[in-house]
Design an enzyme around this catalytic site. Sequence first.
Site, PDB file in Angstrom:
ATOM      1  N   HIS A  46      67.496  75.742 -12.821  1.00 59.78           N
ATOM      2  CA  HIS A  46      68.340  74.985 -13.361  1.00 59.78           C
ATOM      3  C   HIS A  46      69.692  75.447 -14.506  1.00 59.78           C
ATOM      4  O   HIS A  46      70.612  74.852 -14.749  1.00 59.78           O
ATOM      5  CB  HIS A  46      67.725  74.066 -14.395  1.00 59.78           C
ATOM      6  CG  HIS A  46      66.719  73.208 -13.757  1.00 59.78           C
ATOM      7  ND1 HIS A  46      66.235  72.067 -14.619  1.00 59.78           N
ATOM      8  CD2 HIS A  46      66.021  73.339 -12.584  1.00 59.78           C
ATOM      9  CE1 HIS A  46      65.688  71.422 -13.494  1.00 59.78           C
ATOM     10  NE2 HIS A  46      65.208  72.435 -12.732  1.00 59.78           N
ATOM     11  N   ASP A  54      66.221  69.727  -2.140  1.00 61.26           N
ATOM     12  CA  ASP A  54      67.204  69.479  -3.147  1.00 61.26           C
ATOM     13  C   ASP A  54      67.310  70.436  -4.182  1.00 61.26           C
ATOM     14  O   ASP A  54      66.256  70.898  -4.573  1.00 61.26           O
ATOM     15  CB  ASP A  54      67.316  67.961  -3.673  1.00 61.26           C
ATOM     16  CG  ASP A  54      66.296  67.737  -4.679  1.00 61.26           C
ATOM     17  OD1 ASP A  54      65.058  68.076  -4.199  1.00 61.26           O
ATOM     18  OD2 ASP A  54      66.492  67.229  -5.631  1.00 61.26           O
ATOM     19  N   HIS A  60      60.400  71.151  -2.409  1.00 59.86           N
ATOM     20  CA  HIS A  60      61.438  70.346  -2.416  1.00 59.86           C
ATOM     21  C   HIS A  60      62.719  70.904  -1.942  1.00 59.86           C
ATOM     22  O   HIS A  60      62.921  72.213  -2.202  1.00 59.86           O
ATOM     23  CB  HIS A  60      61.664  69.519  -3.569  1.00 59.86           C
ATOM     24  CG  HIS A  60      62.073  70.231  -4.770  1.00 59.86           C
ATOM     25  ND1 HIS A  60      63.510  70.617  -5.008  1.00 59.86           N
ATOM     26  CD2 HIS A  60      61.270  70.705  -5.722  1.00 59.86           C
ATOM     27  CE1 HIS A  60      63.528  71.335  -6.135  1.00 59.86           C
ATOM     28  NE2 HIS A  60      62.138  71.280  -6.793  1.00 59.86           N
ATOM     29  N   ASP A  75      64.279  77.646  -7.056  1.00 49.67           N
ATOM     30  CA  ASP A  75      63.776  76.132  -7.243  1.00 49.67           C
ATOM     31  C   ASP A  75      64.649  75.421  -6.349  1.00 49.67           C
ATOM     32  O   ASP A  75      65.573  74.932  -6.667  1.00 49.67           O
ATOM     33  CB  ASP A  75      63.864  75.996  -8.669  1.00 49.67           C
ATOM     34  CG  ASP A  75      63.593  74.778  -9.272  1.00 49.67           C
ATOM     35  OD1 ASP A  75      62.813  74.170  -8.526  1.00 49.67           O
ATOM     36  OD2 ASP A  75      64.040  74.103 -10.325  1.00 49.67           O
ATOM     37  N   GLU A 100      63.737  65.645  -5.797  1.00 44.32           N
ATOM     38  CA  GLU A 100      62.968  66.160  -6.784  1.00 44.32           C
ATOM     39  C   GLU A 100      63.899  66.024  -8.148  1.00 44.32           C
ATOM     40  O   GLU A 100      63.443  65.625  -9.159  1.00 44.32           O
ATOM     41  CB  GLU A 100      62.084  67.267  -6.558  1.00 44.32           C
ATOM     42  CG  GLU A 100      60.940  67.412  -7.523  1.00 44.32           C
ATOM     43  CD  GLU A 100      61.355  68.550  -8.744  1.00 44.32           C
ATOM     44  OE1 GLU A 100      60.648  68.166  -9.727  1.00 44.32           O
ATOM     45  OE2 GLU A 100      62.518  68.898  -8.672  1.00 44.32           O
ATOM     46  N   GLU A 101      64.888  66.905  -7.961  1.00 49.33           N
ATOM     47  CA  GLU A 101      65.796  67.313  -9.117  1.00 49.33           C
ATOM     48  C   GLU A 101      66.573  66.029  -9.470  1.00 49.33           C
ATOM     49  O   GLU A 101      66.841  65.978 -10.689  1.00 49.33           O
ATOM     50  CB  GLU A 101      66.713  68.385  -8.662  1.00 49.33           C
ATOM     51  CG  GLU A 101      66.098  69.673  -8.238  1.00 49.33           C
ATOM     52  CD  GLU A 101      65.493  70.457  -9.464  1.00 49.33           C
ATOM     53  OE1 GLU A 101      65.313  69.989 -10.512  1.00 49.33           O
ATOM     54  OE2 GLU A 101      64.973  71.430  -9.004  1.00 49.33           O
TER      55      GLU A 101
END
Length: 451
Positions: free
Chosen positions: A419, A91, A89, A122, A153-154
């Site tokens: 994150h 995003d 992904h 990520d 996705e996030e």
Amino acid sequence: MSLSESDLRAAIQRELPGVRADLERLVRIPGIAFEGFDHSHVERSAEAVAELLRGCGLDTEIVRHGGQPAVIGRKAAPAGAPTVLLYAHHDVQPAGDPALWTSDPFEPVERDGRLYGRGAADDKAGVMAHVAALRAFGDQLPVGVVVFVEGEEEYGSDSLNTIIHEHLEELRSDVIVIADSGNWDIGRPALTTSLRGLVNMFAEVRVLKSAVHSGMFGGPVPDALITLVRLLATLHDDSGEVAVEGLVGREGASVDYPADRFRHEAGMLDGVEFIGKGTITDRIWTKPAIAVLGIDAPRTLEAANALQPSARAKISVRLAPGEDPASAFSAVSEHLKRNVPWGAALTIELESDGQPCVIDATGPAYDAARAAFRAAWDGTEPVDMGVGGSIPFIATFQELFPEAAILVTGVEDPYSSAHGPDESLHLGEFERVCVAEALLLKNVAETVTGN
């Protein structure tokens, strides 16, 4: 003539400088799909990914179905060869408070062999691992490929199911590689074979029609914050074990996770105790966990001497493999209703949920992956590991492509801080990941039959 292992290693070495430069260009794009952010950056990110895939000779399109843009690139399989779907992904998570970062989150910086920046691990490195493998093969790709790079996705993948159903035949493949997980440690590769599910929900208590003077009414009248705190405290027993009846949990994770290593990786302060029971791996892979992610309440600097009429919490429930999200939401809701103190009015709302999954990692595709890992990590045996986090759409892939082997891999390591502030990518491990993916495609071509 097919490329040999030594050919592919040399090709990855040749391509790495360009791959890193392209990774840094992606990191500079703050493609955040959350509400309140400038989504033109997500559009720029999708365009950049599409350009990369076209540069690899893939027939590429940007697709959307009510959400943020995803990118699909295809190259047909040689006669009789299998097709491999490569997922990542583009995003990223919001960066949060810039003051918590050592450097600008959207300006990639190398320090001590790690590349720092939001999305560096990520999952823009997942995108570039796919690109690196494709560039290594050039015109000699031995399998068909479908590269599927999601754009939200996030933010919960709200439109993903629609995209998959609308493009089902384009995405159909024999092997699916989901590059959105991590490795066991620096120097130790892993296949992810189980992930927990997720239920995010809100609980709000109300005790008054409006705020009232804390001196005039405090004593006999409960305030909403104390009421909410007491309610949330019932979710765990005195040992910190989840106290909600009806949630599924099991033991049996076989990997040893030393407590000292886990404390260090989590950044736990000295003197803080673990909560719950069982091994570390049981508690993060195969048992439920409940956390309070946030509370709506006045900030302390702005708090008046008044009893608050209502308070709201966001509760996150991680589900053990084998749990059903609807059953889990019902169990937690019933627990809260039974335990709300002092007759307070309680409102419960589901925000989102996702299925847990278990992967039977046996068969030729998994053998091909493990052989690729062993070669890329110079003979180190890969670990089959669980992950406490969630990738709910894996269950969708399992349902829609039941004959496909699903391999969950990734570029993160225990120090990537995905994150969090100072997210980073270990550049030496990233090179091994790229080598491993190229070797995986070679091994799949030699061992997996195309449908």
